[in-house]
Design a protein around this motif. Structure first.
Motif, PDB file in Angstrom:
ATOM      1  N   ARG A   4     -61.491 -73.111  73.879  1.00 31.59           N
ATOM      2  CA  ARG A   4     -62.884 -72.673  72.725  1.00 31.59           C
ATOM      3  C   ARG A   4     -63.549 -71.901  74.004  1.00 31.59           C
ATOM      4  O   ARG A   4     -64.331 -71.150  74.281  1.00 31.59           O
ATOM      5  N   TYR A   5     -63.023 -71.785  75.399  1.00 34.01           N
ATOM      6  CA  TYR A   5     -63.930 -70.757  76.276  1.00 34.01           C
ATOM      7  C   TYR A   5     -63.471 -69.994  75.900  1.00 34.01           C
ATOM      8  O   TYR A   5     -64.204 -68.237  75.795  1.00 34.01           O
ATOM      9  N   LEU A   6     -61.948 -69.465  75.745  1.00 30.93           N
ATOM     10  CA  LEU A   6     -61.977 -67.699  74.821  1.00 30.93           C
ATOM     11  C   LEU A   6     -62.283 -67.245  73.570  1.00 30.93           C
ATOM     12  O   LEU A   6     -62.136 -66.115  73.849  1.00 30.93           O
ATOM     13  N   ILE A   7     -63.168 -68.659  73.411  1.00 32.85           N
ATOM     14  CA  ILE A   7     -63.697 -67.515  71.990  1.00 32.85           C
ATOM     15  C   ILE A   7     -65.044 -66.486  72.501  1.00 32.85           C
ATOM     16  O   ILE A   7     -65.009 -65.483  71.892  1.00 32.85           O
ATOM     17  N   HIS A   8     -65.492 -68.167  73.029  1.00 35.79           N
ATOM     18  CA  HIS A   8     -66.334 -67.245  74.264  1.00 35.79           C
ATOM     19  C   HIS A   8     -65.750 -65.869  74.942  1.00 35.79           C
ATOM     20  O   HIS A   8     -66.904 -65.140  74.905  1.00 35.79           O
ATOM     21  N   HIS A   9     -64.780 -65.897  75.765  1.00 34.27           N
ATOM     22  CA  HIS A   9     -64.469 -64.826  76.617  1.00 34.27           C
ATOM     23  C   HIS A   9     -64.506 -63.488  75.348  1.00 34.27           C
ATOM     24  O   HIS A   9     -65.026 -62.416  75.722  1.00 34.27           O
ATOM     25  N   VAL A  10     -63.392 -63.711  74.572  1.00 37.07           N
ATOM     26  CA  VAL A  10     -63.857 -62.650  73.167  1.00 37.07           C
ATOM     27  C   VAL A  10     -64.920 -61.926  73.044  1.00 37.07           C
ATOM     28  O   VAL A  10     -65.026 -60.596  72.409  1.00 37.07           O
ATOM     29  N   LEU A  11     -65.818 -62.603  72.423  1.00 38.75           N
ATOM     30  CA  LEU A  11     -66.958 -62.191  71.669  1.00 38.75           C
ATOM     31  C   LEU A  11     -67.579 -61.613  72.961  1.00 38.75           C
ATOM     32  O   LEU A  11     -68.502 -60.653  72.725  1.00 38.75           O
ATOM     33  N   ALA A  12     -68.180 -62.219  74.128  1.00 38.58           N
ATOM     34  CA  ALA A  12     -68.244 -61.627  75.079  1.00 38.58           C
ATOM     35  C   ALA A  12     -67.927 -60.078  75.483  1.00 38.58           C
ATOM     36  O   ALA A  12     -69.184 -59.607  76.139  1.00 38.58           O
ATOM     37  N   GLU A  13     -66.837 -60.112  75.853  1.00 39.81           N
ATOM     38  CA  GLU A  13     -66.168 -59.064  75.929  1.00 39.81           C
ATOM     39  C   GLU A  13     -66.455 -58.085  75.500  1.00 39.81           C
ATOM     40  O   GLU A  13     -66.291 -56.700  75.324  1.00 39.81           O
ATOM     41  N   ARG A  14     -66.101 -58.448  73.738  1.00 34.74           N
ATOM     42  CA  ARG A  14     -66.601 -57.088  73.413  1.00 34.74           C
ATOM     43  C   ARG A  14     -68.285 -57.203  72.363  1.00 34.74           C
ATOM     44  O   ARG A  14     -68.586 -55.816  71.303  1.00 34.74           O
ATOM     45  N   GLY A  15     -69.804 -57.589  72.897  1.00 33.47           N
ATOM     46  CA  GLY A  15     -70.351 -57.322  73.199  1.00 33.47           C
ATOM     47  C   GLY A  15     -70.896 -57.902  71.475  1.00 33.47           C
ATOM     48  O   GLY A  15     -72.261 -56.981  71.093  1.00 33.47           O
ATOM     49  N   PHE A  16     -70.207 -59.057  70.995  1.00 32.13           N
ATOM     50  CA  PHE A  16     -70.427 -59.405  69.998  1.00 32.13           C
ATOM     51  C   PHE A  16     -71.926 -60.126  69.963  1.00 32.13           C
ATOM     52  O   PHE A  16     -73.257 -60.025  69.028  1.00 32.13           O
ATOM     53  N   ASN A  17     -71.807 -60.726  71.326  1.00 32.30           N
ATOM     54  CA  ASN A  17     -73.280 -61.569  71.039  1.00 32.30           C
ATOM     55  C   ASN A  17     -74.014 -61.075  72.472  1.00 32.30           C
ATOM     56  O   ASN A  17     -74.283 -60.011  73.028  1.00 32.30           O
ATOM     57  N   PRO A  18     -75.984 -60.833  71.936  1.00 34.39           N
ATOM     58  CA  PRO A  18     -76.942 -60.595  72.822  1.00 34.39           C
ATOM     59  C   PRO A  18     -76.370 -60.666  74.224  1.00 34.39           C
ATOM     60  O   PRO A  18     -76.368 -62.025  74.738  1.00 34.39           O
ATOM     61  N   PRO A  19     -76.942 -59.654  75.568  1.00 32.42           N
ATOM     62  CA  PRO A  19     -76.665 -59.603  76.849  1.00 32.42           C
ATOM     63  C   PRO A  19     -77.018 -61.181  76.576  1.00 32.42           C
ATOM     64  O   PRO A  19     -78.867 -60.982  76.969  1.00 32.42           O
ATOM     65  N   GLY A  20     -76.573 -61.939  77.515  1.00 34.02           N
ATOM     66  CA  GLY A  20     -77.031 -62.913  78.110  1.00 34.02           C
ATOM     67  C   GLY A  20     -77.529 -64.190  77.070  1.00 34.02           C
ATOM     68  O   GLY A  20     -78.440 -65.081  77.531  1.00 34.02           O
ATOM     69  N   VAL A  21     -77.320 -63.979  76.199  1.00 35.02           N
ATOM     70  CA  VAL A  21     -77.088 -65.103  74.701  1.00 35.02           C
ATOM     71  C   VAL A  21     -75.386 -65.392  74.639  1.00 35.02           C
ATOM     72  O   VAL A  21     -74.838 -65.265  74.134  1.00 35.02           O
ATOM     73  N   THR A  22     -75.558 -66.991  74.916  1.00 31.63           N
ATOM     74  CA  THR A  22     -73.696 -67.476  74.468  1.00 31.63           C
ATOM     75  C   THR A  22     -73.976 -68.496  73.136  1.00 31.63           C
ATOM     76  O   THR A  22     -75.503 -69.238  73.009  1.00 31.63           O
ATOM     77  N   PHE A  23     -74.076 -67.929  72.332  1.00 32.51           N
ATOM     78  CA  PHE A  23     -73.637 -68.805  71.152  1.00 32.51           C
ATOM     79  C   PHE A  23     -73.084 -70.310  71.180  1.00 32.51           C
ATOM     80  O   PHE A  23     -72.063 -70.140  71.240  1.00 32.51           O
TER      81      PHE A  23
ATOM     82  N   SER B  27     -68.356 -79.332  73.862  1.00 35.28           N
ATOM     83  CA  SER B  27     -67.507 -79.301  74.476  1.00 35.28           C
ATOM     84  C   SER B  27     -65.896 -80.327  74.620  1.00 35.28           C
ATOM     85  O   SER B  27     -65.213 -80.585  74.308  1.00 35.28           O
ATOM     86  N   TYR B  28     -66.988 -80.872  75.540  1.00 41.13           N
ATOM     87  CA  TYR B  28     -66.519 -82.118  76.399  1.00 41.13           C
ATOM     88  C   TYR B  28     -66.299 -83.333  74.908  1.00 41.13           C
ATOM     89  O   TYR B  28     -65.393 -83.966  75.109  1.00 41.13           O
ATOM     90  N   ALA B  29     -67.337 -83.583  75.050  1.00 39.17           N
ATOM     91  CA  ALA B  29     -67.521 -84.493  73.309  1.00 39.17           C
ATOM     92  C   ALA B  29     -66.487 -84.119  72.163  1.00 39.17           C
ATOM     93  O   ALA B  29     -66.021 -84.731  71.531  1.00 39.17           O
ATOM     94  N   ILE B  30     -65.882 -83.535  71.848  1.00 40.31           N
ATOM     95  CA  ILE B  30     -64.710 -82.288  70.809  1.00 40.31           C
ATOM     96  C   ILE B  30     -63.647 -84.107  71.204  1.00 40.31           C
ATOM     97  O   ILE B  30     -62.518 -84.407  70.708  1.00 40.31           O
ATOM     98  N   GLU B  31     -63.404 -83.545  73.113  1.00 39.48           N
ATOM     99  CA  GLU B  31     -62.214 -83.910  73.406  1.00 39.48           C
ATOM    100  C   GLU B  31     -62.698 -85.931  73.256  1.00 39.48           C
ATOM    101  O   GLU B  31     -61.863 -86.549  74.085  1.00 39.48           O
ATOM    102  N   GLY B  32     -63.965 -86.545  73.118  1.00 37.82           N
ATOM    103  CA  GLY B  32     -63.988 -87.354  73.493  1.00 37.82           C
ATOM    104  C   GLY B  32     -64.247 -88.076  75.210  1.00 37.82           C
ATOM    105  O   GLY B  32     -64.519 -89.274  75.218  1.00 37.82           O
TER     106      GLY B  32
END
Length: 515
Positions: A350-369, A224-229
């Protein structure tokens, strides 16, 4: 205000606002309304017209329908055509209603009080505009959805008795980007990616899964930092990684956004934290004059409170009743277009992507895509997706430079950030999520499993600290499974020839067999 009888709709043409039609045709729907009423709005990604032949012709920018699809050459005809064939475009409709005034829309409702399209137009007018129409409540007509759910993603909706419609808009008047149903999105949804992810981790030992998750979290933060250079110190990468790992646990509100910005910025001595108090843009400055050269202009700071509240309402409402990846794309890309902060917007987006997916239980518990890592690998596509709207928005924004070489927006632009077509963004995000599930997650799990096997083989051969085994592994990895002469002469000079040979064989058997 323009009355309906004053409006002239044009005849056949081959060019419309620098877009060339695939053949001579007559504008229809949104293109005709934009043309006739001179609406200053971002053009829809695909426009419609009616041709002279009895076949449908379609390319990336146009859909040419047959003569029998041609609407009546008036406001009612083109509005009905737009809703029927092109879906809902809230930005165009808002500017259209502001231009026509209430009387022209009221005339449509009075002529067809039970018509399904008239009642949808009526609802959309009052949903978008500050004052209701001077009309009695509808008395007939079956309930119809405002959004055609076969055209665009919508919520289950609530009945609106005044119009006898079901309000299934996936947002509020303050923030409601829309996404079209496309073959690509339907294919992604049919894959059932959450089930795939659960299957990948189902047989992974708990300790190995924990290590996999930790690595993927760090990988996402670094990417995420690398995307911003940027190349921040390791402690900032780890701190942001921990924040990503906690995504979805806290409700989204202004205080949470401010907290996240403080984490992502770290050293804020030269950066003003908090919501912007002036204009903002993404781009460069002229080297000689220092004048701004914007690629994207952020929302006016005056509009930030309403836009932020709209995003928060979307997160707490429609996002929880929509497809999770589509909802994540809407919220995250809406945020980055609004650009509410002076710095940190990209990483928070990009954090907000993780926020929605995690809040909806899209990814397995404890796993961050590691979505940011997938974005980094597709960086050109990512920029193209961002530009898919920015390039259509930029010509509509009037601005002037400030004495600080920033920009000051001179016209009303808030609706352009509330309402946009997020279809390309949803397709892109789904492709990134699929990559993380089908490639990154199993690859990292397999790698750590193989690394453990390699370490066990080395430890069975010779006593060696873990950090030295890791160094040995890296040398082998860099030199295609063999120790270089330099490594053999320095760090691993104590190894015998036989030990070296056995270690190289172990590496090659374990890692090359996995290819």
């Amino acid at each position: 205000m323009n009355s309906t009888h004053e409006i002239q709709f044009s005849g056949p043409r081959i060019v419309f606002q620098e877009r060339r039609l695939p053949e001579t045709a007559t504008l229809a729907g949104y293109s005709a309304l934009i043309d006739a009423y001179a609406l200053a709005v971002p053009l829809p990604r695909k426009l419609s017209a009616t041709g002279q032949h009895h076949r449908i012709l379609e390319d990336d920018a146009w859909r040419i329908l047959t003569p029998r699809h041609a609407p009546s050459a008036d406001l009612d005809g083109h509005l009905t055509f737009a809703l029927k064939y092109e879906g809902v475009d809230l930005a165009v409709l808002k500017r259209l209603f502001e231009t026509t005034g209430a009387a022209a829309i009221s005339d449509i409702i009075r002529r067809k009080p039970t018509g399904s399209y008239a009642r949808r137009i009526w609802f959309l007018y009052e949903w978008l505009m500050p004052e209701p129409l001077d009309l009695p409540d509808a008395e007939g007509g079956r309930y119809v959805p405002v959004i055609d759910p076969e055209q665009q993603f919508a919520t289950e909706g609530e009945t609106a008795p005044r119009y006898r419609v079901k309000n299934n808009l996936p947002g509020t008047p303050e923030f409601c980007p829309l996404v079209f149903r496309t073959p690509a999105l339907e294919t992604f949804i049919a894959m059932d990616l959450p089930a795939r992810a659960r299957a990948v981790v189902a047989d992974v030992p708990r300790d190995l899964l924990a290590r996999t998750s930790a690595f993927l979290l760090l990988k996402d933060s670094r990417s995420s930092y690398a995307i911003e250079g940027e190349r921040p110190p390791q402690d900032r990468i780890q701190r942001w990684g921990r924040a990503i790992g906690e995504a979805g646990r806290q409700p989204l509100d202004r205080d949470e956004l401010l907290r996240l910005q403080r984490i992502v910025i770290g050293d804020a001595r030269f950066i003003r934290l908090g919501f912007r108090a002036e204009g903002g843009f993404v781009g460069d400055h002229d080297r000689e004059t220092r004048m701004p050269l914007p690629d994207h202009i952020s929302a006016r700071h005056d509009d930030l409170p309403a836009l932020t509240d709209g995003m928060i309402a979307f997160d707490q409402g429609a996002a929880r009743h929509s497809d999770p990846v589509v909802a994540a794309a809407v919220l995250a890309f809406g945020f980055v277009y609004i650009h509410p902060f002076e710095d940190g917007n990209g990483r928070l987006h990009r954090y907000l992507i993780h926020h929605v997916l995690a809040e909806r239980g899209f990814n397995p518990p404890g796993v961050t895509f590691p979505v940011s890592a997938a974005i980094l690998q597709r960086i050109d596509d990512y920029r193209s997706v961002l530009e898919s709207y920015s390039t259509r928005l930029l010509p509509l924004i009037a601005w002037e430079p400030t004495e600080k070489f920033n920009i000051r927006v001179l016209n009303e632009t808030g609706d352009f950030y509330r309402y946009f077509d997020a279809t390309p963004h949803a397709e892109f995000l789904y492709a990134c999520v699929q990559q993380t599930i089908d490639e990154d997650l199993p690859a990292e799990t397999a790698f750590l499993k193989n690394y453990d096997a390699f370490r066990a083989r080395v430890e069975a051969l010779i006593e060696m600290p873990e950090r030295t085994i890791d160094l040995l592994f890296r040398f082998l990895q860099q030199n295609d499974g063999t120790l270089s002469r330099r490594a053999r002469a320095n760090e691993f000079a104590a190894l015998t020839d036989a030990e070296q040979k056995e270690i190289e064989t172990a590496y090659q058997e374990i890692f090359r067999s996995d290819r």
